[in-house]
Design a protein around this motif. Structure first.
Motif, PDB file in Angstrom:
ATOM      1  N   CYS A  11      68.335   0.972  16.255  1.00  0.00           N
ATOM      2  CA  CYS A  11      67.637   1.168  17.526  1.00  0.00           C
ATOM      3  C   CYS A  11      68.482   2.092  18.402  1.00  0.00           C
ATOM      4  N   VAL A  12      67.904   3.196  18.828  1.00  0.00           N
ATOM      5  CA  VAL A  12      68.634   4.155  19.647  1.00  0.00           C
ATOM      6  C   VAL A  12      67.959   4.293  21.004  1.00  0.00           C
ATOM      7  N   ASN A  13      68.757   4.711  21.967  1.00  0.00           N
ATOM      8  CA  ASN A  13      68.287   4.887  23.335  1.00  0.00           C
ATOM      9  C   ASN A  13      68.101   6.373  23.589  1.00  0.00           C
ATOM     10  N   ARG A  14      66.889   6.745  23.967  1.00  0.00           N
ATOM     11  CA  ARG A  14      66.600   8.161  24.190  1.00  0.00           C
ATOM     12  C   ARG A  14      66.315   8.418  25.657  1.00  0.00           C
ATOM     13  N   TYR A 137      63.969   6.067  29.989  1.00  0.00           N
ATOM     14  CA  TYR A 137      64.523   5.871  28.650  1.00  0.00           C
ATOM     15  C   TYR A 137      63.465   5.267  27.739  1.00  0.00           C
ATOM     16  N   ASN A 139      63.571   3.058  24.032  1.00  0.00           N
ATOM     17  CA  ASN A 139      64.290   2.477  22.897  1.00  0.00           C
ATOM     18  C   ASN A 139      63.459   2.683  21.639  1.00  0.00           C
ATOM     19  N   ASP A 140      64.006   3.438  20.713  1.00  0.00           N
ATOM     20  CA  ASP A 140      63.276   3.846  19.509  1.00  0.00           C
ATOM     21  C   ASP A 140      63.924   3.219  18.276  1.00  0.00           C
ATOM     22  N   LEU A 163      76.893   7.037  16.423  1.00  0.00           N
ATOM     23  CA  LEU A 163      76.024   7.044  17.586  1.00  0.00           C
ATOM     24  C   LEU A 163      76.052   5.681  18.260  1.00  0.00           C
ATOM     25  N   SER A 165      74.100   2.681  19.208  1.00  0.00           N
ATOM     26  CA  SER A 165      72.856   1.946  18.994  1.00  0.00           C
ATOM     27  C   SER A 165      72.704   0.867  20.056  1.00  0.00           C
ATOM     28  N   ILE A 312      64.710  13.997  16.933  1.00  0.00           N
ATOM     29  CA  ILE A 312      64.901  13.120  18.078  1.00  0.00           C
ATOM     30  C   ILE A 312      66.214  13.477  18.768  1.00  0.00           C
ATOM     31  N   THR A 314      69.266  11.592  20.836  1.00  0.00           N
ATOM     32  CA  THR A 314      69.817  10.276  21.143  1.00  0.00           C
ATOM     33  C   THR A 314      71.200  10.426  21.766  1.00  0.00           C
ATOM     34  N   GLN A 437      74.632  14.098  24.052  1.00  0.00           N
ATOM     35  CA  GLN A 437      73.331  14.002  23.402  1.00  0.00           C
ATOM     36  C   GLN A 437      73.399  14.646  22.024  1.00  0.00           C
TER      37      GLN A 437
END
Length: 514
Positions: A11-14, A137, A139-140, A163, A165, A312, A314, A437
């Protein structure tokens, strides 16, 4: 036919959007009947409360109010200084085309300026400028293909990346409640001004909980019944527990303090005291650094492969640090000569941030509002001075591409007046949230199409290197492999290839290597 793959769920924060919006509030306020007419305003200040922040389809909704204190010179022989306390509410819809209801929001609303204009002795016009800094934001949850199974001739480019998460997000309410005592000799007539700031923020992590604690520094100026202007300052502790499953001490926790309501009033149950209650929402986002291996590109010289991919953006290299900066200066303010310094209100501002390799440079000002009275306290005046500063922060992890979000707290202020000379000592805490980023190409599903068959499965091509070519691009374009190209041309696998260089490319047009 789908090809069996190994996947990594993460799960990443964009960060989807960031924008600043100017909000103007205007309202006329009537002087209460129990107070004397207003002759002119002396000073004004306000505290911003946010009751709702919400993401809608194509819009951002912000609701709240500004608690305003106006100190004024009364048109009266007996009552020289009086005050007005009022509240101006706002409901703002900010256009944002990319906004959806599934996104999260981080909104910081600060007061940039407040103007008070006398319309007549019983009415004043108030104009407030707010600045809303909003970030959206998303969360993907990604299913990243990290490897393929049981297929020998698939060529891949793999990359190991670190990264941040998402561990989780949660919030809780907290209250700062205190009865602040004033001098026992003072009979409180009214509160002229109230300011507060949140300082000494800290967190502790244990047992799936985050303990967030801080101090709220409250400073009040009040009027006594015998028309003396006095001040009182006190720190109120506040804390809250935020539930967060699977949190560990190594994780990065960002806690935001959102002011929702403020209540400041003379204590009806205890003399010589003021009751203060501040409602806060503590919002926490937690991240952990995680290394993953992903396939950035693939092909097969003998198979017709199709795959779904998407780009994407992130967040990586996230960190939070606090830096202390001290301002020590001596300035001359002629207006203070022969006057009594009653209060100083300090507001730090950042005008410009320059980020370069290994360094952040802050160019800003400290706004100092000096309140002064004559020795017999019969008159009060206010004067504002801007104190410029340039502060450089060394950080080896900073690059030109790094992004920084900074907030400043005043943790100490001391002013010594000597005639018209003022010695200034201010200590500021810079809370610096830094991140980078990363643009990633994510491969999600791989399928095999029709076989490539040919009676003559091998061929040879002579190719001259063009600008922008790499061995990977050449091999993929000609259905070859990097290993075969470097072996046939007797070059190193990781060596650079020059424009115009002649290469022999073995081409696979039909052979199957199961």
């Amino acid at each position: 036919m789908k090809i069996e793959t190994e996947k990594k769920n993460i799960c990443v924060n964009r960060l989807v959007s960031q924008k600043k919006e100017r909000i103007i509030l205007e309202e006329d306020v009537i002087i209460p009947d129990i107070k004397p007419d207003i002759l002119k305003p002396i000073s004004s200040n306000g505290n911003v409360c946010i009751s709702k922040q919400e993401v809608l389809e194509g819009k951002i909704r912000l609701e709240g109010n500004v608690e305003i204190y106006i100190m004024y010179l009364a048109d009266s022989e007996r009552d020289n200084i009086r005050g007005i306390n009022t509240s101006i509410s706002f409901k703002e819809l900010i256009d944002c085309q990319v906004a959806t209801s599934k996104m999260k929001i981080d909104a910081k609303v600060v007061m940039k300026s407040i103007e008070c204009k006398v319309l007549n002795g019983r009415k004043v016009s108030i104009k407030v400028e707010l600045e809303a800094d909003t970030k959206l934001y998303y969360n993907d949850v990604l299913n990243i293909v990290s490897d393929t199974r049981d297929i020998k001739d698939i060529q891949t480019i793999k990359n190991k990346i670190k990264l941040n998460s998402v561990v989780g997000s949660n919030n809780t309410k907290a209250y700062a409640k205190e009865t602040i005592k004033i001098n026992s000799e003072d009979n409180l007539a009214e509160i002229l001004r109230a300011d507060f700031s949140i300082i000494n923020k800290d967190i502790k992590i244990s047992y799936n909980k985050i303990l967030a604690k801080a101090d709220i520094n409250v400073k009040m100026i009040y009027l006594t019944e015998d028309n003396r202007i006095r001040s009182v300052e006190e720190k109120i502790p506040v804390m809250g527990f935020i539930e967060m499953m699977n949190i560990s001490e190594e994780d990065i926790c960002e806690v935001r303090y959102l002011t929702k309501n403020i209540l400041i009033k003379p204590n009806s149950e205890e003399e010589h005291s003021v009751y203060v209650e501040i409602e806060l929402e503590l919002i926490c986002d937690a991240f952990k650094e995680e290394e993953i291996e992903l396939i950035e590109d693939l092909y097969s010289p003998t198979r017709n492969l199709k795959y779904d991919s998407r780009d994407i953006v992130t967040i990586i290299d996230k960190s939070t640090r606090n830096e202390i900066y001290e301002i020590n200066e001596r300035i001359s303010i002629k207006e203070l000569e022969g006057e009594r310094l009653t209060d100083i209100r300090v507001t730090p501002m950042i005008n410009n941030v320059t980020v370069s390799r290994g360094k952040i440079i802050y160019d800003g000002e400290v706004k100092a509002d000096f309140m002064m009275t004559s020795n017999n306290q019969s008159t009060v005046e206010s004067i504002t001075k801007m104190i410029p500063y340039i502060y450089s922060v060394e950080n080896d992890d900073i690059t030109e591409e790094s992004r920084v979000d900074t907030s400043i707290d005043v943790i100490m202020q001391d002013f010594v007046l000597d005639d018209s000379e003022v010695t200034i000592n201010i200590r500021l805490n810079f809370e610096i949230n830094k991140y980078n980023q990363l643009n990633m190409n994510i491969i999600e599903e791989i399928e095999e199409g029709e076989d490539r068959t040919n009676m003559n499965p091998y061929s040879m091509t002579i190719y001259f290197v063009k600008p922008g070519d790499t061995l990977w691009k050449i091999a993929k374009r000609h259905r070859s492999t990097i290993d075969d190209i470097v072996r046939l041309n007797k070059i190193e696998k990781n060596s650079e290839i020059d424009v115009g260089m002649q290469l022999f490319i073995p081409k696979y047009v039909g052979a199957r290597n199961n």
